[in-house]
Motif scaffolding. Structure first.
Motif, PDB file in Angstrom:
ATOM      1  N   MET A   1      -4.641 -66.461-120.484  1.00  0.00           N
ATOM      2  CA  MET A   1      -5.147 -67.685-121.050  1.00  0.00           C
ATOM      3  C   MET A   1      -6.390 -68.152-120.367  1.00  0.00           C
ATOM      4  O   MET A   1      -6.493 -69.284-119.938  1.00  0.00           O
ATOM      5  N   GLY A   2      -7.327 -67.308-120.116  1.00  0.00           N
ATOM      6  CA  GLY A   2      -8.620 -67.748-119.644  1.00  0.00           C
ATOM      7  C   GLY A   2      -8.577 -68.763-118.533  1.00  0.00           C
ATOM      8  O   GLY A   2      -7.997 -68.528-117.507  1.00  0.00           O
ATOM      9  N   PHE A   7      -2.489 -74.318-115.423  1.00  0.00           N
ATOM     10  CA  PHE A   7      -1.300 -73.473-115.547  1.00  0.00           C
ATOM     11  C   PHE A   7      -0.965 -72.774-114.242  1.00  0.00           C
ATOM     12  O   PHE A   7       0.102 -72.257-114.088  1.00  0.00           O
ATOM     13  N   ARG A   8      -1.924 -72.715-113.345  1.00  0.00           N
ATOM     14  CA  ARG A   8      -1.737 -71.842-112.196  1.00  0.00           C
ATOM     15  C   ARG A   8      -0.540 -72.239-111.347  1.00  0.00           C
ATOM     16  O   ARG A   8       0.012 -71.412-110.672  1.00  0.00           O
ATOM     17  N   THR A   9      -0.197 -73.514-111.368  1.00  0.00           N
ATOM     18  CA  THR A   9       0.929 -73.913-110.547  1.00  0.00           C
ATOM     19  C   THR A   9       2.256 -73.656-111.261  1.00  0.00           C
ATOM     20  O   THR A   9       3.304 -73.921-110.737  1.00  0.00           O
ATOM     21  N   HIS A  10       2.176 -73.147-112.455  1.00  0.00           N
ATOM     22  CA  HIS A  10       3.423 -72.925-113.206  1.00  0.00           C
ATOM     23  C   HIS A  10       3.724 -71.447-113.339  1.00  0.00           C
ATOM     24  O   HIS A  10       4.179 -70.994-114.357  1.00  0.00           O
ATOM     25  N   ARG A  11       3.379 -70.686-112.323  1.00  0.00           N
ATOM     26  CA  ARG A  11       3.720 -69.272-112.400  1.00  0.00           C
ATOM     27  C   ARG A  11       5.211 -69.183-112.169  1.00  0.00           C
ATOM     28  O   ARG A  11       5.687 -69.347-111.079  1.00  0.00           O
ATOM     29  N   HIS A  12       5.890 -68.908-113.221  1.00  0.00           N
ATOM     30  CA  HIS A  12       7.344 -68.921-113.147  1.00  0.00           C
ATOM     31  C   HIS A  12       7.822 -67.495-113.268  1.00  0.00           C
ATOM     32  O   HIS A  12       7.164 -66.665-113.834  1.00  0.00           O
ATOM     33  N   ASN A 287      -8.765 -63.843-105.925  1.00  0.00           N
ATOM     34  CA  ASN A 287      -8.300 -63.532-104.578  1.00  0.00           C
ATOM     35  C   ASN A 287      -6.815 -63.863-104.472  1.00  0.00           C
ATOM     36  O   ASN A 287      -6.421 -64.802-103.784  1.00  0.00           O
ATOM     37  N   GLU A 288      -6.019 -63.097-105.183  1.00  0.00           N
ATOM     38  CA  GLU A 288      -4.572 -63.339-105.255  1.00  0.00           C
ATOM     39  C   GLU A 288      -3.985 -63.288-103.845  1.00  0.00           C
ATOM     40  O   GLU A 288      -4.333 -62.421-103.042  1.00  0.00           O
ATOM     41  N   ILE A 289      -3.083 -64.217-103.561  1.00  0.00           N
ATOM     42  CA  ILE A 289      -2.519 -64.268-102.204  1.00  0.00           C
ATOM     43  C   ILE A 289      -1.613 -63.076-101.958  1.00  0.00           C
ATOM     44  O   ILE A 289      -1.676 -62.444-100.911  1.00  0.00           O
ATOM     45  N   PHE A 296      -0.163 -54.739-111.579  1.00  0.00           N
ATOM     46  CA  PHE A 296       0.151 -55.961-112.341  1.00  0.00           C
ATOM     47  C   PHE A 296      -0.622 -57.168-111.806  1.00  0.00           C
ATOM     48  O   PHE A 296      -1.204 -57.926-112.568  1.00  0.00           O
ATOM     49  N   ARG A 297      -0.587 -57.351-110.512  1.00  0.00           N
ATOM     50  CA  ARG A 297      -1.352 -58.450-109.924  1.00  0.00           C
ATOM     51  C   ARG A 297      -2.376 -57.863-108.969  1.00  0.00           C
ATOM     52  O   ARG A 297      -2.072 -57.529-107.841  1.00  0.00           O
ATOM     53  N   SER A 298      -3.590 -57.688-109.458  1.00  0.00           N
ATOM     54  CA  SER A 298      -4.657 -57.092-108.653  1.00  0.00           C
ATOM     55  C   SER A 298      -5.681 -58.169-108.324  1.00  0.00           C
ATOM     56  O   SER A 298      -5.665 -59.250-108.905  1.00  0.00           O
ATOM     57  N   ARG A 299      -6.574 -57.845-107.419  1.00  0.00           N
ATOM     58  CA  ARG A 299      -7.631 -58.817-107.083  1.00  0.00           C
ATOM     59  C   ARG A 299      -8.892 -58.562-107.908  1.00  0.00           C
ATOM     60  O   ARG A 299      -9.724 -59.430-108.056  1.00  0.00           O
ATOM     61  N   GLY A 373       7.037 -60.001-117.598  1.00  0.00           N
ATOM     62  CA  GLY A 373       5.748 -60.315-116.966  1.00  0.00           C
ATOM     63  C   GLY A 373       4.675 -60.495-118.027  1.00  0.00           C
ATOM     64  O   GLY A 373       4.656 -59.775-119.033  1.00  0.00           O
ATOM     65  N   GLU A 374       3.753 -61.416-117.770  1.00  0.00           N
ATOM     66  CA  GLU A 374       2.735 -61.742-118.782  1.00  0.00           C
ATOM     67  C   GLU A 374       1.748 -60.601-118.996  1.00  0.00           C
ATOM     68  O   GLU A 374       1.174 -60.062-118.074  1.00  0.00           O
ATOM     69  N   LEU A 375       1.567 -60.269-120.276  1.00  0.00           N
ATOM     70  CA  LEU A 375       0.557 -59.285-120.679  1.00  0.00           C
ATOM     71  C   LEU A 375      -0.688 -60.016-121.172  1.00  0.00           C
ATOM     72  O   LEU A 375      -1.812 -59.584-120.978  1.00  0.00           O
TER      73      LEU A 375
HETATM   74  P1  ATP Z   1      -0.380 -64.921-113.973  1.00  0.00           P
HETATM   75  O1  ATP Z   1       0.392 -66.169-114.293  1.00  0.00           O
HETATM   76  O2  ATP Z   1       0.413 -63.671-114.103  1.00  0.00           O
HETATM   77  O3  ATP Z   1      -1.189 -65.000-112.724  1.00  0.00           O
HETATM   78  P2  ATP Z   1      -2.399 -66.044-115.581  1.00  0.00           P
HETATM   79  O4  ATP Z   1      -1.629 -66.899-116.542  1.00  0.00           O
HETATM   80  O5  ATP Z   1      -3.048 -66.707-114.453  1.00  0.00           O
HETATM   81  O6  ATP Z   1      -1.483 -64.826-115.118  1.00  0.00           O
HETATM   82  P3  ATP Z   1      -4.590 -65.744-117.332  1.00  0.00           P
HETATM   83  O7  ATP Z   1      -5.476 -66.666-116.619  1.00  0.00           O
HETATM   84  O8  ATP Z   1      -3.943 -66.209-118.572  1.00  0.00           O
HETATM   85  O9  ATP Z   1      -3.468 -65.188-116.359  1.00  0.00           O
HETATM   86  O10 ATP Z   1      -5.362 -64.377-117.616  1.00  0.00           O
HETATM   87  C1  ATP Z   1      -5.243 -63.665-118.832  1.00  0.00           C
HETATM   88  C2  ATP Z   1      -4.713 -62.277-118.594  1.00  0.00           C
HETATM   89  O11 ATP Z   1      -5.450 -61.637-117.551  1.00  0.00           O
HETATM   90  C3  ATP Z   1      -3.270 -62.240-118.133  1.00  0.00           C
HETATM   91  O12 ATP Z   1      -2.386 -62.334-119.210  1.00  0.00           O
HETATM   92  C4  ATP Z   1      -3.209 -60.891-117.457  1.00  0.00           C
HETATM   93  O13 ATP Z   1      -3.016 -59.857-118.414  1.00  0.00           O
HETATM   94  C5  ATP Z   1      -4.598 -60.741-116.865  1.00  0.00           C
HETATM   95  N1  ATP Z   1      -4.546 -61.078-115.430  1.00  0.00           N
HETATM   96  C6  ATP Z   1      -4.603 -62.301-114.869  1.00  0.00           C
HETATM   97  N2  ATP Z   1      -4.528 -62.223-113.537  1.00  0.00           N
HETATM   98  C7  ATP Z   1      -4.414 -60.913-113.241  1.00  0.00           C
HETATM   99  C8  ATP Z   1      -4.307 -60.168-112.024  1.00  0.00           C
HETATM  100  N3  ATP Z   1      -4.329 -60.771-110.848  1.00  0.00           N
HETATM  101  N4  ATP Z   1      -4.215 -58.820-112.097  1.00  0.00           N
HETATM  102  C9  ATP Z   1      -4.216 -58.180-113.290  1.00  0.00           C
HETATM  103  N5  ATP Z   1      -4.319 -58.828-114.464  1.00  0.00           N
HETATM  104  C10 ATP Z   1      -4.423 -60.175-114.452  1.00  0.00           C
END
Ligand code: ATP
Length: 575
Positions: A1-2, A7-12, A287-289, A296-299, A373-375
């Protein structure tokens, strides 16, 4: 979601066990245990050149991944399929099923580094954060919502009666690790495990208020974790040689803002009108912690984003259209409906400006049972972005939203001052378009397709004996190699004819030539690479000018004329 800073604080963790879905998933995976499946996928990715850890010879760099010879083709095919299906192949004269009207689609390629003011107006500068906790004992840092644990007590305990024992272990090791740590804390032996009393299932640290009775993931004593603190996820860099504070800039954390700030440029330079979408594919950096779970969660990762601009009155219909269309897209390329979840966000989860958001989620094998996990996120963003870039960063607490002011009553972050409204030529109405944003991750997509594709089954070897085979059942459009060409044996003119066929096919298909070893083994290697078709030149080929096509999934072999081979392959790949 761009953007979605809110939303960032609602990573559930996606809870809500769905037994049926799980059974379906396990069945599809041939009853492989979920984690074992993931380990096998990771190992295949390295062995066959799909994915490597970045900078591996120097010990690797956490959160960064390189795509090898097969991986780069897979990811490129995925991005190409997205681009073609969403953008370049779109026919603006035809109203697609479910769409409120016809619409235009165009593309864009904006820069990674942009004016720093963009991130101030978008909200990323102030709000694009995660909460993290530090451990005073181990000196380690964790993301608040990724630490998991369980409430545990022991009847004979003299110190704290009930403690929250945490771990960062993967899902399949979580309980064993919690038990091990609880036993150690209560100074008990493994045989006393039965006497531990658990209160509720495992949960995340962000559900806990009292930190003094938390046993940190790498700590021996209680209460070593700090209160959660905010951490901005944007990578900072400097522009130019001097590199003073005024020269700082950020690597974009999403591609979306490049689209918003080019809204007027695109509109003025193309003959398009609202409703229309702008598509962009490109790198993003966060810069993911705690980067984890493979890619899946890359920087550093790639996004495939559309900003779709429409009239406010029809925006809800467009939101539903894009949500449904994007879910269907994953299925057309091979993800099964059972392993996908469409999750509408609850009202309290929505960002302040959002009227609706849905995540398309996938049952990745590394997640606990029943979790997804979110795609991709599909968000209705209202007029938040265009207005913020016109007027200045909006104040989320106001209704309707007005520009956020500083202590002196001036805009906290000034907008561009450019007019980003739209005038409808037919009705004469001027308005700020509303935006629907389908935002997908190319790396998460590639990973989901790899996970879905992994199968183990049995196939006969060259002696007709059944052998276990690993086969990547990738959709032909995504498969890195579309067809492999083999001479049955390395003599009697077969290699020459096979090489001729190879050269001909190579002109517009990704094909591979192999003449080494037994043909059964060559098939096996292609199965692992996900190659959907193997073409074999045999004795009959020399006289009848035909070859066999072996189908990776059905193992069926059909004989086709060499003259018709290219057309037949293209037909199969696109069907
Ligand atoms: P998450 O909650 O998993 O961190 P997000 O809701 O912050 O994701 P968005 O900001 O919606 O993610 O980004 C849109 C898309 O970009 C995500 O659905 C995901 O596919 C991809 N994406 C976001 N962060 C990452 C990451 N750290 N590594 C790989 N892909 C990512």
């Amino acid at each position: 979601m761009g953007v979605s800073p809110g939303f960032r604080t609602h990573r559930h963790r996606k809870a809500g066990v769905n037994a049926l879905r799980l059974i379906g998933f396990i069945f599809v995976k041939g009853l492989l245990s979920l984690m074992a499946a993931m380990e096998k996928i990771v190992s295949l990715c390295k062995r066959r050149g799909f994915l490597f850890q970045s900078s591996e010879i120097y010990g690797g760099l956490q959160g960064f991944w390189d795509y090898g010879p097969l991986g780069v083709e897979l990811k490129r095919n995925l991005k190409d399929a997205w681009w073609r299906d969403m953008c370049s192949g779109h026919n603006e004269m035809v109203q697609p099923a479910g769409a409120p009207s016809t619409f235009d689609m165009v593309g864009l390629d904006s820069t990674i580094i942009m004016h720093p003011q963009i991130w101030k107006c978008s909200g990323h500068y102030d709000m694009f954060h995660d909460y993290m906790v530090d451990c005073r004992e181990s000196k380690k840092r964790y993301r608040h919502d990724q630490v998991r644990g369980r409430w545990v007590s022991h009847p004979d305990a003299t110190a704290a009666a009930k403690i929250f024992v945490t771990t960062m272990a993967e899902a399949d090791e979580e309980q064993a690790e919690i038990q091990h740590r609880a036993l150690k804390y209560f100074k008990l032996r493994p045989k006393d495990a039965e006497s531990l009393v658990y209160d509720g299932p495992s949960t995340t640290l962000d559900t806990v208020d009292e930190f003094s009775i938390v046993l940190g993931p790498d700590a021996k004593t209680l209460g070593t974790l700090t209160e959660p603190r905010e951490f901005n996820l944007m990578f900072k860099t400097t522009i130019g040689a001097l590199g003073g504070e005024e020269d700082y800039a950020f690597l974009r954390p999403e591609t979306a803002q490049g689209i918003f700030v080019n809204f007027k440029n695109v509109l003025d330079s193309s003959r398009i009108s609202v409703p229309f979408g702008i598509a962009q594919v490109g790198k993003s950096f966060r810069n993911e912690i705690t980067p984890r779970n493979f890619t899946f969660r890359s920087r550093e990762f790639e996004q495939m984003e559309i900003e779709f601009f429409c009239h406010p009155n029809s925006s809800q219909d467009w939101y539903r259209y894009w949500r449904d269309r994007r879910l269907a897209w994953y299925q057309t390329l091979g993800l099964s409906r059972e392993s996908l979840l469409m999750r509408e966000h609850a009202a309290e989860e929505l960002a302040h400006y959002s009227v609706g958001t849905a995540d398309i989620e996938y049952a990745f094998p590394f997640l606990p049972k029943g979790e997804y996990g979110e795609l991709e996120g599909i968000a209705h963003r209202g007029d938040f972005d265009l207005r913020s870039h016109m007027e200045g960063k909006l104040d989320p607490s106001t209704r309707p939203m007005v520009v956020e002011l500083d202590e002196l009553g001036k805009p906290r972050h000034r907008g561009s001052g450019r007019d980003l409204t739209y005038r409808d030529d037919i009705t004469g109405e001027r308005f700020t378009p509303h935006v629907i944003e389908p935002s997908a991750g190319a790396d998460r997509g590639a990973l989901a397709f790899l996970c879905e594709a992994y199968h183990e089954d049995e196939a006969p070897d060259e002696n007709g004996k059944l052998q276990t085979r690993v086969v990547m059942k990738l959709h032909p459009r995504l498969a890195p190699i579309k067809a492999a060409v083999f001479p049955l044996v390395k003599k009697d003119g077969m290699p020459e004819l096979a090489q001729e066929i190879y050269a001909e096919l190579k002109r517009d298909l990704a094909v591979f030539y192999d003449e080494k070893g037994a043909v059964g083994r060559r098939y096996r290697r292609q199965d692992e690479a996900g190659t959907p078709y193997c073409i074999t030149v045999d004795t009959e080929s020399l006289t009848t000018k035909t070859v066999t096509i072996r189908d990776r999934d059905t193992l069926e072999q059909t004989r086709v004329k060499i003259d018709e081979l290219a057309a037949e392959l293209k037909r199969r790949i696109s069907s």
